[in-house]
Motif scaffolding. Structure first.
Motif, PDB file in Angstrom:
ATOM      1  N   PHE A   1      -7.847 -10.036  -3.643  1.00  0.00           N
ATOM      2  CA  PHE A   1      -8.240  -9.967  -5.046  1.00  0.00           C
ATOM      3  C   PHE A   1      -8.038 -11.287  -5.787  1.00  0.00           C
TER       4      PHE A   1
ATOM      5  N   VAL B   1      -8.030  -2.266   3.037  1.00  0.00           N
ATOM      6  CA  VAL B   1      -7.908  -2.675   1.636  1.00  0.00           C
ATOM      7  C   VAL B   1      -8.585  -1.665   0.701  1.00  0.00           C
ATOM      8  N   TYR B   2      -9.605  -0.944   1.179  1.00  0.00           N
ATOM      9  CA  TYR B   2     -10.218   0.088   0.339  1.00  0.00           C
ATOM     10  C   TYR B   2      -9.172   1.113  -0.103  1.00  0.00           C
TER      11      TYR B   2
ATOM     12  N   THR C   1     -12.181   6.238  -0.456  1.00  0.00           N
ATOM     13  CA  THR C   1     -11.813   4.887  -0.025  1.00  0.00           C
ATOM     14  C   THR C   1     -12.216   4.675   1.435  1.00  0.00           C
TER      15      THR C   1
ATOM     16  N   LEU D   1     -16.051  -6.190  -6.308  1.00  0.00           N
ATOM     17  CA  LEU D   1     -14.710  -6.671  -6.017  1.00  0.00           C
ATOM     18  C   LEU D   1     -14.765  -7.903  -5.114  1.00  0.00           C
TER      19      LEU D   1
ATOM     20  N   HIS E   1      -3.050  -8.044  -4.059  1.00  0.00           N
ATOM     21  CA  HIS E   1      -3.437  -8.311  -2.668  1.00  0.00           C
ATOM     22  C   HIS E   1      -4.169  -9.645  -2.624  1.00  0.00           C
TER      23      HIS E   1
ATOM     24  N   THR F   1      -6.910  -0.391  -2.614  1.00  0.00           N
ATOM     25  CA  THR F   1      -7.632  -0.591  -3.868  1.00  0.00           C
ATOM     26  C   THR F   1      -7.756   0.713  -4.652  1.00  0.00           C
TER      27      THR F   1
ATOM     28  N   SER G   1       0.823  -1.204   0.000  1.00  0.00           N
ATOM     29  CA  SER G   1       0.000   0.000   0.000  1.00  0.00           C
ATOM     30  C   SER G   1       0.855   1.252   0.000  1.00  0.00           C
TER      31      SER G   1
ATOM     32  N   PHE H   1      -3.705  -6.354 -11.226  1.00  0.00           N
ATOM     33  CA  PHE H   1      -4.669  -5.968 -10.187  1.00  0.00           C
ATOM     34  C   PHE H   1      -4.928  -7.145  -9.256  1.00  0.00           C
TER      35      PHE H   1
END
Length: 330
Positions: A297, A45-46, A39, A123, A294, A49, A4, A290
């Motif tokens: 995902f 994680v938002y 986010t 997602l 993480h 992302t 991140s 993408f």
């Protein structure tokens, strides 16, 4: 956490930002358009992302004229309200609160439905998760009664989901010794500082804040009763069964079964279809990168992202790309 930070650093570098100022270096004569993504907390994680989506958009900035900034925010409800009033271009929100915003019920009853809310894609699953101090005498979810519990920030989907869970259990805030409304970034510290006995999370896994609490002060995951899981799934169409796999954290050798909502990416019908199309294209044409960014995902499927967990209609710009890519049949 390193991922991140690297993503955020890349976004800031591309946009000409510094962490201290937070201002984009866009000249008054620039033809670039800066788009914003709401986010969540910076340890969640938002936030990662949103930064990743912006990274892909910014890589194509000279071609599209779009530049992108991911903003830390209070969570789903705050993001949806910001989308409605035009303060954000895009946002990450829980699927349950996408549903409520579009239908105009629950926390959106007074404001009414948002007819302009539009889905872009869905997602990963965000399991409802409970962690507790090992010395708090909490072994079952029912043991939360009489304890000090962080039930979540009032502007977050996490808090609103906890409200539903309390109703299903026949609980009110009076059933706890103390309730706190700390955000995601504050929960782990409060737990380790012995300010709360337990905390509620509604996040993709693994989550850095949870890992910090588990690794720093030996917090443990608390299972939910199967009857509660079944009731939540049968009562609300936007929830589904979820599992936190054993070994995700040092304190959960076995799978932890729960329920969860999907993280979804939304915008407004007022957003330019060309902008939405380019954002979707940036993500889907970097899909493998993408998905590998993480563990949350890892199980994403392009086809599911165009429909599963989406209540509001797809934005016209998203539809344009999905049809071109063969992801929509109508």
């Amino acid at each position: 956490m390193l991922v991140s930070r690297l993503i955020l650093a890349g976004v800031l570098a591309v946009l000409g930002l510094t962490a201290e100022t937070g201002h984009a270096d866009i000249s008054p004569t620039s033809t670039s358009r800066l788009i914003s993504i709401g986010t969540g907390g910076k340890s969640g994680v938002y936030y990662l992302t949103g930064g990743l989506i912006c990274d892909f958009v910014n890589q194509r900035r000279f071609e599209t004229g779009l530049r992108c900034l991911a903003l830390s925010a209070e969570g789903s409800l705050a993001n949806l309200r910001a989308i409605r009033r035009g303060a954000l271009d895009f946002a990450l929100v829980q699927s349950d609160w996408q549903y409520h915003a579009f239908t105009g019920d629950a926390a959106f009853k007074d404001a009414g439905r948002d007819p302009n809310l539009r889905s872009v894609f869905s997602l990963y699953v965000e399991p409802f998760t409970v962690i507790a101090r090992r010395d708090a005498g909490i072994d079952r979810f029912e043991d939360l009664k009489g304890k000090r519990v962080n039930i979540g920030n009032p502007g977050s989907g996490q808090r609103s989901t906890m409200d539903k869970v309390m109703a299903a259990m026949g609980w009110t805030v009076e059933d706890f010794a103390v309730t706190e409304d700390l955000g995601l970034d504050e929960e782990a510290k409060a737990l380790c500082d012995d300010k709360v006995d337990a905390a509620i999370f509604m996040v993709g896994h693994p989550n850095q804040a949870m890992a910090d609490a588990i690794n720093s002060c030996g917090a443990i995951l608390i299972p939910l009763p199967s009857e509660l899981i079944d009731q939540m799934i049968s009562s609300y169409p936007y929830y589904q069964s979820a599992t936190i796999l054993g070994g995700t954290y040092t304190s959960n050798a076995d799978d932890v079964h729960t329920f969860g909502a999907l993280a979804t990416f939304v915008t407004s019908a007022r957003t330019d279809p060309l902008v939405v199309e380019q954002v979707v294209r940036a993500v889907f044409e970097n899909f493998d990168k993408f998905r590998s960014a993480h563990p949350a995902f890892a199980s994403l499927k392009r086809e599911d992202m165009t429909s599963v967990g989406l209540t509001a209609p797809l934005h016209a710009g998203a539809v344009r790309y999905y049809r071109e890519a063969g992801l929509l049949k109508h």
